[in-house]
Design a protein around this motif. Structure first.
Motif, short mmCIF file in Angstrom:
data_model
loop_
_atom_site.label_atom_id
_atom_site.label_comp_id
_atom_site.label_asym_id
_atom_site.label_seq_id
_atom_site.Cartn_x
_atom_site.Cartn_y
_atom_site.Cartn_z
N SER A 35 28.06 14.70 49.67
CA SER A 35 28.99 13.99 49.25
C SER A 35 29.81 14.00 48.01
O SER A 35 29.94 15.12 47.35
CB SER A 35 28.85 12.64 49.75
OG SER A 35 29.84 11.73 50.06
N CYS B 9 32.57 21.28 62.40
CA CYS B 9 31.98 20.94 61.31
C CYS B 9 30.53 20.27 61.97
O CYS B 9 29.85 19.57 61.25
CB CYS B 9 32.58 19.76 60.43
SG CYS B 9 33.06 18.40 60.94
N HIS C 299 31.45 9.50 54.13
CA HIS C 299 30.76 10.14 52.94
C HIS C 299 30.11 8.84 52.13
O HIS C 299 29.69 9.27 50.90
CB HIS C 299 32.38 10.27 52.15
CG HIS C 299 32.90 11.38 52.68
ND1 HIS C 299 32.57 12.88 52.84
CD2 HIS C 299 34.18 11.34 53.17
CE1 HIS C 299 33.42 13.31 53.59
NE2 HIS C 299 34.60 12.56 53.70
N TYR D 269 25.08 6.56 47.56
CA TYR D 269 24.83 6.01 46.38
C TYR D 269 23.63 6.51 45.45
O TYR D 269 22.84 7.22 46.34
CB TYR D 269 24.80 4.40 46.38
CG TYR D 269 24.09 3.67 47.67
CD1 TYR D 269 24.37 3.87 49.07
CD2 TYR D 269 22.59 3.63 47.25
CE1 TYR D 269 23.64 3.33 49.88
CE2 TYR D 269 21.79 3.05 48.37
CZ TYR D 269 22.31 2.90 49.50
OH TYR D 269 21.42 2.39 50.61
N ARG E 23 20.17 14.54 53.99
CA ARG E 23 19.92 12.93 54.39
C ARG E 23 21.29 12.47 54.86
O ARG E 23 22.21 12.55 54.24
CB ARG E 23 19.16 12.48 53.20
CG ARG E 23 18.17 12.78 52.55
CD ARG E 23 17.63 11.91 51.62
NE ARG E 23 18.22 11.40 50.56
CZ ARG E 23 17.67 10.48 49.67
NH1 ARG E 23 16.57 9.74 49.89
NH2 ARG E 23 18.61 9.96 48.66
N TYR F 275 25.13 12.95 62.46
CA TYR F 275 26.67 13.07 63.05
C TYR F 275 26.91 14.30 64.12
O TYR F 275 27.94 14.51 64.60
CB TYR F 275 27.40 13.14 61.74
CG TYR F 275 27.43 11.99 61.03
CD1 TYR F 275 27.93 10.56 61.54
CD2 TYR F 275 26.89 12.17 59.78
CE1 TYR F 275 27.70 9.53 60.73
CE2 TYR F 275 26.90 10.99 58.99
CZ TYR F 275 27.09 9.54 59.39
OH TYR F 275 26.90 8.57 58.59
N GLY G 142 24.99 18.40 52.11
CA GLY G 142 25.75 17.30 52.46
C GLY G 142 25.59 16.08 51.31
O GLY G 142 25.31 15.24 51.53
C1 LIG Z 1 26.88 10.17 54.84
S1 LIG Z 1 27.05 11.33 53.69
C2 LIG Z 1 25.46 11.51 53.03
C3 LIG Z 1 25.36 11.81 51.59
C4 LIG Z 1 23.86 11.90 51.08
N1 LIG Z 1 23.28 12.96 51.59
C5 LIG Z 1 23.21 10.70 51.11
O1 LIG Z 1 22.46 10.65 51.93
O2 LIG Z 1 23.75 9.65 50.45
C6 LIG Z 1 27.35 12.75 54.84
C7 LIG Z 1 27.98 14.04 54.13
O3 LIG Z 1 27.70 15.19 55.01
C8 LIG Z 1 29.02 15.98 54.86
N2 LIG Z 1 29.17 16.82 56.00
C9 LIG Z 1 29.17 16.71 57.25
N3 LIG Z 1 29.30 17.56 58.17
C10 LIG Z 1 29.19 18.60 57.30
C11 LIG Z 1 29.01 20.01 57.54
N4 LIG Z 1 29.05 20.51 58.64
N5 LIG Z 1 28.68 20.92 56.49
C12 LIG Z 1 28.77 20.23 55.14
N6 LIG Z 1 28.67 18.95 54.89
C13 LIG Z 1 28.83 18.26 55.91
C14 LIG Z 1 30.10 15.01 54.85
O4 LIG Z 1 31.36 15.73 54.18
C15 LIG Z 1 29.61 13.93 54.09
O5 LIG Z 1 29.88 14.01 52.67
#
Ligand SMILES: C[S@@+](CC[C@H](N)C(=O)[O-])C[C@H]1O[C@@H](n2cnc3c(N)ncnc32)[C@H](O)[C@@H]1O
Length: 274
Positions: free
Chosen positions: A112, A17, A72, A75, A215, A220, A110
């Motif tokens: 969440s 991922c 995750h 807000y 965002r 990561y 992404g």
């Molecule tokens: C920190 S949250 C950000 C949520 C929202 N975008 C915000 O900024 O408030 C990061 C999200 O990215 C998702 N994520 C991480 N790697 C991913 C991937 N390869 N494909 C899809 N989603 C991914 C995670 O599951 C997580 O829910």
């Protein structure tokens, strides 16, 4: 967890991922994954890595492990300066550009537990000039668990920490125990789907979007993965469409096909076009 074991797991997660299990996350990983080793009666993290790779139930376990490690955190109304820019500077341009078609497609990549796409739905519903438009907001995430929460649209106080009492009264109905449920009106234009941003084939069959929000996701990933994902975003945007990243993320480290647009309060990326 030894340095070798950290490497083994990093390789597995980053291929699956994009998540980089950095050195400084070793103790968190150790603490969060230790109960899994116990549950599966595995001796050490080498055995766990082997299980993830070769056991018939390895794919399910990998999903659980990723859910335990990948943040995750989200807000409602996160990064308000950027949201104001979107509302006041970008949307008027988009409204003008798409006036004849009167449809808007937005992707929250992404997303969440759904607070981001729902925030966009609330903001767009409040714009009078947007009345009668066909609005479609897609929220995607890797985590099925997070998407389950998103579809339910019920939230606790942490999700509301940047939301004023007026906004809470306007957008939510109260549930027991300080929880709230988003009103149906703001849920209607939002749909969710499970999608791994590293899955080129799955991303390539998505429609084109006018705006993509991604965002606090790219932070990561390692640089090569970031570049790959950003290139896919370019291909999924309409000509003249915009990409909005989190405030600690930018594309300055590598060249892309995007134009950089400096708005009053934010830097956004634009696919060249009318
Ligand atoms: C920190 S949250 C950000 C949520 C929202 N975008 C915000 O900024 O408030 C990061 C999200 O990215 C998702 N994520 C991480 N790697 C991913 C991937 N390869 N494909 C899809 N989603 C991914 C995670 O599951 C997580 O829910």
């Amino acid at each position: 967890m030894s340095a070798e074991e950290l490497h083994l797991l990093r390789d597995i997660f980053s291929r699956a991922c994009g998540f980089m299990l950095r050195e400084d996350l070793k103790f968190i990983a150790e603490r969060r994954l230790a109960p899994r080793l116990e549950l599966l009666s595995l001796r050490d993290f080498t055995a766990y890595a082997r299980y993830l790779r070769f056991d018939a139930r390895g794919a399910d376990e990998l999903e659980t492990a990723i859910d335990l490690l990948v943040p995750h955190e989200t807000y409602f109304f996160r990064e308000p300066v950027q949201l104001r820019c979107f509302e006041n500077e970008l949307m008027p341009k988009i409204l003008e550009r798409k006036e004849r078609i009167r449809s808007l497609h937005v992707w929250s990549a992404g997303c969440s537990t759904g607070e981001e796409p729902y925030t966009l739905s609330m903001l767009l519903s409040a714009m009078p000039s947007f009345d009668g438009w066909d609005l479609d907001i897609l929220g995607t995430d890797l985590s099925r668990k997070a998407l389950g929460t998103a579809r339910k649209a019920e939230y606790g106080p942490m999700a509301l920490r940047a939301t004023t009492p007026e906004q809470q009264a306007k957008y939510f109905e109260k549930l027991e125990g300080g929880r709230v449920r988003l009103l149906q009106k703001y849920r209607e234009s939002v749909r969710f789907g499970q999608l791994n941003l590293l899955d080129l084939a799955a991303v390539s069959v998505l429609p084109r979007f006018d705006v993509i929000f991604c965002r606090n996701v790219l932070i990561y990933f390692d640089q090569a993965t970031r570049r790959r994902v950003v290139e896919q975003f370019f291909d999924r945007l309409t000509d003249g469409g915009h990409l909005l990243l989190g405030h600690s993320e930018n594309l300055l480290q590598f060249s892309t096909r995007f134009e950089l647009v400096q708005l009053e309060g934010d830097l956004v990326y634009r696919r060249p076009g009318p």
